[in-house]
Design a protein around this motif. Structure first.
Motif, PDB file in Angstrom:
ATOM      1  N   TYR A  59       0.838  -1.211   0.000  1.00 50.89           N
ATOM      2  CA  TYR A  59       0.000   0.000   0.000  1.00 50.89           C
ATOM      3  C   TYR A  59       0.872   1.260   0.000  1.00 50.89           C
ATOM      4  N   GLU A 167     -10.389  -5.470   7.424  1.00 50.04           N
ATOM      5  CA  GLU A 167     -10.008  -5.919   6.085  1.00 50.04           C
ATOM      6  C   GLU A 167     -11.241  -5.956   5.169  1.00 50.04           C
ATOM      7  N   HIS A 170     -11.743  -2.555   4.034  1.00 54.65           N
ATOM      8  CA  HIS A 170     -10.756  -2.226   2.993  1.00 54.65           C
ATOM      9  C   HIS A 170     -11.213  -2.777   1.635  1.00 54.65           C
TER      10      HIS A 170
END
Ligand SMILES: [Fe+2]
Ligand SMILES: [Fe+2]
Length: 192
Positions: A59, A167, A170
Motif C-alpha cells: 500500500y 479488512e 478495505h
C-alpha cells in the motif's frame, strides 16, 4: 454459618486458579487454563504479522506511485490502508509477545510467511485490483484462523476478528473505487 470448604466448587476453582497464577508467574498472560496450542498460535500469528507487513509495504508503494486523474483520492485511500495495516501488524506482534513468543520481523522469508503476495500494479487500476486480491486473501485466512481458535484462545480470536472486520472494510473501499474508475478506463487483466 460459613460454607464448608467444598460447598462451592467455583470458589475452590478460584483458589486453584490463584495458586497456579502464583506458581507460573513468569509465564505472563499464559496460564495453565490456556487451552490452545500456544506454539501453533504463535506460528499462525507470525504468518498473519508477515501478511500485514507485506500489505503495509504494498500500500505504501502504491501511495507513492499513484498517478493519473483519480490519483489524489485513491492515494489517500492507499495511505489510510497502509497505516491501518501497520496498526494490525502492531496488534498481532503485541499478542505474540503476550503469548510468550517472538514477533518475526525478519525481512528474509517475509513473503514465504505472508499469506498475501507483494504484487505491484502498473496502473492505478491494477494497483487497486492487486490490493483487492490481497485483502480477499487476508479475509479468507483470518476467517480460517478465527475458526481454528474457536473458544480455545478468545483474546487472540477477538483481535483477529477486529482485524478481519477492518479488512472487509478495505475490500469494500477498493471495490467501490474500482466501480468508480471502471467507468472511465477499461480494466487491465489480472496477473494469473
Ligand atoms: Fe490488515
Ligand atoms: Fe487491509
Amino acid at each position: 454459618m460459613a460454607p464448608s470448604k467444598h460447598a462451592s466448587p467455583f470458589v475452590s476453582d478460584i483458589q486453584e486458579i490463584r495458586r497456579r497464577a502464583r506458581q507460573h508467574i513468569l509465564s505472563g498472560a499464559v496460564t495453565d487454563g490456556y487451552r490452545a496450542d500456544r506454539e501453533t498460535v504463535v506460528r499462525v500469528l507470525n504468518e498473519a504479522l508477515a501478511t500485514e507487513i507485506v500489505c503495509t509495504l504494498r500500500y505504501r508503494r502504491h501511495y507513492f506511485m499513484a498517478t493519473g486523474i483519480h490519483a489524489q483520492s485513491v492515494a489517500d485511500e492507499f495511505l489510510e490502508h497502509a497505516n491501518e495495516e501497520q496498526q494490525h501488524a502492531d496488534m498481532i506482534a503485541e499478542r505474540i509477545t503476550q503469548l510468550g513468543g517472538e514477533p518475526d520481523f525478519n525481512p528474509q522469508g517475509l513473503l514465504t510467511r505472508s499469506h498475501s503476495e507483494y504484487v505491484v500494479g502498473t496502473s492505478l487500476l491494477s494497483m487497486i485490483q492487486e490490493d483487492l486480491v490481497a485483502e480477499r486473501i487476508a479475509i479468507d485466512s483470518y476467517a480460517e484462523i478465527i475458526r481454528y481458535l474457536g473458544d480455545d484462545d478468545p483474546t487472540t480470536r477477538r483481535i483477529i476478528e477486529e482485524i478481519l472486520a477492518r479488512e472487509e472494510e478495505h475490500a469494500e473501499d477498493l471495490r467501490s473505487l474500482l466501480e468508480t474508475m471502471g467507468r472511465d478506463e477499461p480494466a487491465p487483466k489480472l496477473r494469473t
